[in-house]
Design a protein around this motif. Structure first.
Motif, PDB file in Angstrom:
ATOM      1  N   LYS A 138      21.654  31.720  33.596  1.00 29.92           N
ATOM      2  CA  LYS A 138      20.961  32.428  34.651  1.00 29.92           C
ATOM      3  C   LYS A 138      21.145  31.627  35.820  1.00 29.92           C
ATOM      4  O   LYS A 138      20.746  30.531  36.152  1.00 29.92           O
TER       5      LYS A 138
ATOM      6  N   ARG B  65      36.451  37.055  53.252  1.00 32.97           N
ATOM      7  CA  ARG B  65      35.335  37.703  53.673  1.00 32.97           C
ATOM      8  C   ARG B  65      35.353  38.150  55.221  1.00 32.97           C
ATOM      9  O   ARG B  65      35.111  39.269  55.427  1.00 32.97           O
TER      10      ARG B  65
ATOM     11  N   GLY C  87      21.789  32.016  40.788  1.00 32.30           N
ATOM     12  CA  GLY C  87      21.878  32.856  41.766  1.00 32.30           C
ATOM     13  C   GLY C  87      22.999  33.383  42.166  1.00 32.30           C
ATOM     14  O   GLY C  87      24.097  33.334  41.351  1.00 32.30           O
ATOM     15  N   LYS C  88      23.117  34.373  43.347  1.00 32.91           N
ATOM     16  CA  LYS C  88      24.407  35.094  43.480  1.00 32.91           C
ATOM     17  C   LYS C  88      25.492  34.224  43.982  1.00 32.91           C
ATOM     18  O   LYS C  88      26.532  34.494  43.360  1.00 32.91           O
ATOM     19  N   ARG C  89      25.397  33.333  44.582  1.00 34.92           N
ATOM     20  CA  ARG C  89      26.258  32.056  44.783  1.00 34.92           C
ATOM     21  C   ARG C  89      26.956  31.709  43.781  1.00 34.92           C
ATOM     22  O   ARG C  89      28.067  31.755  43.534  1.00 34.92           O
TER      23      ARG C  89
ATOM     24  N   ARG D 158      26.883  32.579  40.543  1.00 31.75           N
ATOM     25  CA  ARG D 158      27.467  33.760  39.906  1.00 31.75           C
ATOM     26  C   ARG D 158      28.906  34.077  40.038  1.00 31.75           C
ATOM     27  O   ARG D 158      29.690  34.351  39.565  1.00 31.75           O
ATOM     28  N   GLY D 159      28.935  34.229  41.720  1.00 37.39           N
ATOM     29  CA  GLY D 159      30.066  34.514  42.367  1.00 37.39           C
ATOM     30  C   GLY D 159      31.197  33.379  41.931  1.00 37.39           C
ATOM     31  O   GLY D 159      32.402  33.471  41.649  1.00 37.39           O
ATOM     32  N   ARG D 160      30.754  32.047  41.937  1.00 36.44           N
ATOM     33  CA  ARG D 160      31.605  30.848  41.568  1.00 36.44           C
ATOM     34  C   ARG D 160      32.208  30.987  40.296  1.00 36.44           C
ATOM     35  O   ARG D 160      33.257  30.751  39.784  1.00 36.44           O
TER      36      ARG D 160
ATOM     37  N   ARG E  46      28.794  33.487  31.505  1.00 36.77           N
ATOM     38  CA  ARG E  46      28.246  34.209  32.611  1.00 36.77           C
ATOM     39  C   ARG E  46      26.954  34.995  32.042  1.00 36.77           C
ATOM     40  O   ARG E  46      25.904  35.486  32.702  1.00 36.77           O
TER      41      ARG E  46
ATOM     42  N   HIS F 192      32.105  33.693  38.277  1.00 37.14           N
ATOM     43  CA  HIS F 192      33.199  34.937  38.174  1.00 37.14           C
ATOM     44  C   HIS F 192      34.427  34.515  38.780  1.00 37.14           C
ATOM     45  O   HIS F 192      35.489  34.817  38.035  1.00 37.14           O
TER      46      HIS F 192
END
Length: 284
Positions: free
Chosen positions: A273, A212, A275-277, A279-281, A269, A283
């Motif tokens: 359900k 990042r 959060g964004k954090r 879901r990123g992990r 995935r 993925h």
């Protein structure tokens, strides 16, 4: 049991040019086939062969068997989409880009010759020396060479050769080991063993933070650093997973286990359900 030996090729400048030309025309042929698949919604190998083979032979410089290999590669890619549920019924077939496709080889288009491999190219066969390490030699010595993929990665050509070897005799009877996999704990099996994942999670978070920072910087040196760390996280995770799986199998053999059953995480995935954090992990 199937294993893959990734073999680096010591190709001369002329051979590298021949391999690059083959990869380019093979990718173009796969791209043409992709259009046929989307138009007629067909990814069966025989059906696609009947629809597209004659046109490919007349419009591309590929030989007959390499045309068949291109059909095989395209069908394999679309079947993978179908199995994973990414080609829903009554919806358009998605496009797949084959611009950087690997070249599929079978027994008719390659031959092993001691420390070299004979490969089909548009201008005839070329014999390319192979750089064999101890790992590759061990795989080749205990199995039968099958199909292969020619790939170009970071300025070098690699011949990823699939080798089939006989499986060891299974244990006829005994207890079943259940293995639960996760993120905080990489694995926990029913015999009581737990393999923690805290250090791995921390290292993956550090890699994410570094990427990042470099991506937001955008400078030339930042982009150079991104290329240097590319794949480092993936290689480390692969190594840790490999060591963990070896330890689980070793404990199963010591306990006389006849079967290992693992948790099915297919489509996790879509089922969770978060959060964004999180879901990123998942993925990653």
């Amino acid at each position: 049991m199937m294993r893959t030996a990734s073999i680096k090729l010591d190709a001369s400048p002329e051979q590298r040019a021949a391999l690059a030309a083959l990869q380019s025309d093979f990718a173009n042929a796969c791209q043409r086939l992709s259009a046929v698949v989307r138009e007629h919604r067909v990814w069966n190998r025989v059906a696609l062969h009947q629809r597209a083979y004659s046109e490919m032979r007349s419009s591309t410089p590929l030989g007959s068997q390499m045309c068949c290999n291109a059909i095989f590669s395209v069908c394999k890619a679309y079947k993978a989409l179908k199995v994973t549920g990414r080609i829903p019924k009554d919806t358009p077939v998605p496009a797949i880009s084959f611009q950087r496709a690997s070249v599929h080889f079978d027994k008719r288009t390659y031959a092993l010759k001691k420390n070299a491999v004979s490969l089909y190219t548009l201008g005839g066969r070329v014999i390319v020396p192979m750089r064999l390490g101890e790992h590759q030699r061990r795989i080749l010595s205990f199995g039968r060479p099958k199909e292969a993929e020619l790939v170009f990665r970071k300025g070098n050509w690699y011949f990823n050769l699939v080798v089939e070897s006989d499986d060891k005799e299974p244990i006829a009877s005994g207890p079943v080991m259940g293995v639960d996999v996760g993120e905080n704990n990489l694995a926990a099996h029913s015999l009581g063993g737990i393999f923690g994942g805290g250090r791995l999670c921390d290292r993956r978070d550090r890699h994410l933070a570094l990427r990042r920072r470099l991506q937001s910087n955008g400078s030339r040196s930042a982009k150079q650093k991104l290329r240097q760390v590319s794949g480092k996280e993936r290689r480390h995770v692969t190594h840790v997973n490999h060591e963990t799986s070896k330890a689980i199998v070793r404990e199963a053999l010591e306990a006389g286990v006849s079967k290992i059953t693992m948790e099915d995480l297919t489509h996790i995935r879509d089922r969770i359900k978060a959060g964004k954090r999180m879901r990123g992990r998942l993925h990653r």
